[in-house]
Design an enzyme around this catalytic site. Structure first.
Site, PDB file in Angstrom:
ATOM      1  N   THR A  95       0.804  -1.223   0.000  1.00  0.00           N
ATOM      2  CA  THR A  95       0.000   0.000   0.000  1.00  0.00           C
ATOM      3  C   THR A  95       0.836   1.272   0.000  1.00  0.00           C
ATOM      4  OG1 THR A  95      -1.833  -1.101   1.082  1.00  0.00           O
ATOM      5  CG2 THR A  95      -1.713   1.260   1.397  1.00  0.00           C
TER       6      THR A  95
ATOM      7  N   THR B  54       1.632  -4.658   4.085  1.00  0.00           N
ATOM      8  CA  THR B  54       1.483  -5.028   5.497  1.00  0.00           C
ATOM      9  C   THR B  54       0.867  -6.423   5.690  1.00  0.00           C
ATOM     10  OG1 THR B  54      -0.700  -3.982   5.646  1.00  0.00           O
ATOM     11  CG2 THR B  54       1.207  -2.624   6.215  1.00  0.00           C
ATOM     12  N   ASP B  55       0.134  -6.910   4.685  1.00  0.00           N
ATOM     13  CA  ASP B  55      -0.633  -8.144   4.903  1.00  0.00           C
ATOM     14  C   ASP B  55       0.233  -9.357   5.236  1.00  0.00           C
ATOM     15  OD1 ASP B  55      -2.913  -6.699   4.538  1.00  0.00           O
ATOM     16  OD2 ASP B  55      -3.281  -7.364   2.490  1.00  0.00           O
TER      17      ASP B  55
ATOM     18  N   LYS C  63       0.456  -8.800  12.404  1.00  0.00           N
ATOM     19  CA  LYS C  63      -0.498  -7.745  12.034  1.00  0.00           C
ATOM     20  C   LYS C  63      -1.762  -8.010  12.823  1.00  0.00           C
ATOM     21  CE  LYS C  63      -2.740  -5.365   8.213  1.00  0.00           C
ATOM     22  NZ  LYS C  63      -2.999  -5.258   6.770  1.00  0.00           N
TER      23      LYS C  63
ATOM     24  N   TYR D 157      -2.042 -30.158  30.502  1.00  0.00           N
ATOM     25  CA  TYR D 157      -3.242 -30.993  30.341  1.00  0.00           C
ATOM     26  C   TYR D 157      -2.904 -32.304  29.640  1.00  0.00           C
ATOM     27  CZ  TYR D 157      -5.871 -26.731  31.338  1.00  0.00           C
ATOM     28  OH  TYR D 157      -6.374 -25.613  31.918  1.00  0.00           O
TER      29      TYR D 157
HETATM   30  N1  ASP Z   1      -2.786  -5.401   0.494  1.00  0.00           N
HETATM   31  C1  ASP Z   1      -1.659  -4.596   0.918  1.00  0.00           C
HETATM   32  C2  ASP Z   1      -0.417  -5.455   0.924  1.00  0.00           C
HETATM   33  O1  ASP Z   1      -0.198  -6.204   1.826  1.00  0.00           O
HETATM   34  C3  ASP Z   1      -1.933  -4.023   2.266  1.00  0.00           C
HETATM   35  C4  ASP Z   1      -0.878  -3.069   2.781  1.00  0.00           C
HETATM   36  O2  ASP Z   1       0.216  -2.941   2.294  1.00  0.00           O
HETATM   37  O3  ASP Z   1      -1.194  -2.385   3.807  1.00  0.00           O
HETATM   38  O4  ASP Z   1       0.339  -5.384  -0.012  1.00  0.00           O
END
Ligand code: ASP
Length: 336
Positions: free
Chosen positions: A13, A86-87, A157, A278
């Site tokens: 982005t 960011t993804d 994220k 557990y």
């Molecule tokens: N869809 C974008 C990516 O991960 C989102 C971002 O960069 O915030 O390339």
């Protein structure tokens, strides 16, 4: 003498422009040069394009090539900034932490929630922070986002829209920016444990499933039938999985005997596994499953890919996976 910083663009982005089919990473690093100069202070920046992808389209072969490029540039630069979507940024920063283990310079990955062309974007601030960290002389792989610097193998994220999109999970921030400037917590930076050697191989025969009530055992059987070498399971709570009417543990035991490496993590974002508490967790340990402890899912998965790219030997896999390689895992002191 001013510090020499290389900025490598992979897209996301930060470099986005609106096109007929939606936002795409349309700006090259040269289109962003003016903005990057504005935030680079007294550092001497060099720029290059690596790719121009939405990070949903970043794959392990890109991690490997990016690690190689960073390794080639490490002796000619004081620090390197990587611009990334960011993804999948947390997967890339985790894998680079392993592939570039013991790197001698700062490598800082950043991105933004709005394009650098948007006047109210977080892009310039994130680049400023990343460049500043890259000039710090503190070696390691980091993520700079929203006035924080975090360890690359500890980020996730956690928000899809807010500027505060990333958190350092189960680990303190490496640096924060406030009216006091950038404060770096040097005690939180993992020490280098040896000399740097590029380790950019990986296995893509790894997959990940999330446990849910109703999941069928045949799902994991079919995975093993397709030649997968590693399986990361996001189990419940501190690392439990079913063994009664739907005997997952029994199915996994067969698959582990046939050579599948199984790592068990948790769906809980914070605090990690404790599989010896557990019966549901103990049984999984007994059949040879490995424990993710307090690693993020991104680190647990990429560590598995990385180790399976180096060895097929079950005891080596077990040993390597149990070591804290780059600060990704806190090994618990057992006090019971
Ligand atoms: N869809 C974008 C990516 O991960 C989102 C971002 O960069 O915030 O390339």
């Amino acid at each position: 003498m001013s510090r020499k910083i290389l900025i490598i663009n992979t897209g996301g982005t930060l470099s986005a422009v609106m096109k007929q089919n939606g936002l795409i990473p349309g700006l090259s690093i040269y289109d962003m040069q003016k903005e990057l100069k504005m935030v680079s202070g007294d550092t001497d920046i060099e720029i290059e394009d690596f790719c121009s992808l939405d990070s949903a389209n970043i794959f392990p072969e890109d991690w490997s090539a990016l690690a190689k490029r960073i390794s080639e540039c490490r002796n000619d630069h004081d620090g390197i900034v990587v611009i990334h979507g960011t993804d999948t940024l947390a997967y890339t920063s985790s894998m680079l932490s392993f592939m570039l283990r013991n790197i001698n310079i700062p490598v800082v990955i950043t991105g933004s929630q709005l394009s650098i062309t948007n006047p109210v974007a977080d892009a310039m601030e994130n680049c400023r922070c990343a460049i500043h960290m890259a000039a710090s002389g503190i070696p390691g792989v980091f993520v700079a986002f929203n006035r924080k610097v975090m360890l690359g193998c500890r980020v996730s994220k956690v928000r899809s829209l807010s500027f505060d999109a990333f958190e350092s999970i189960n680990y303190p921030d490496i640096a924060t920016i406030s009216s006091l400037g950038m404060r770096i917590d040097t005690a939180a930076v993992p020490e280098r444990t040896g000399i740097f050697k590029l380790a950019n191989t990986y296995s893509s025969k790894v997959c990940m499933i999330k446990m849910f009530p109703g999941i069928h055992r045949s799902l994991i059987e079919s995975i093993a039938g397709q030649g997968y070498k590693g399986l990361y399971i996001e189990a419940y709570g501190i690392g439990g999985m079913p063994f009664l009417r739907h005997d997952f543990t029994g199915t996994l035991e067969k698959l582990i005997k046939d050579g599948l490496t199984v790592v068990v993590g948790t769906q809980c974002r914070y605090e990690g596994t404790m599989m010896d508490v557990y019966e549901t967790g103990r049984r999984a340990l007994e059949i040879g499953a490995l424990e993710a402890h307090d690693m993020t899912g991104e680190a647990a998965l990429t560590k598995l890919m990385w180790i399976l790219g180096m060895t097929d030997d079950p005891s080596e896999i077990r040993d390597f996976y149990s070591i804290n390689m780059a600060g990704e895992m806190t090994l618990r002191q057992v006090s019971r």
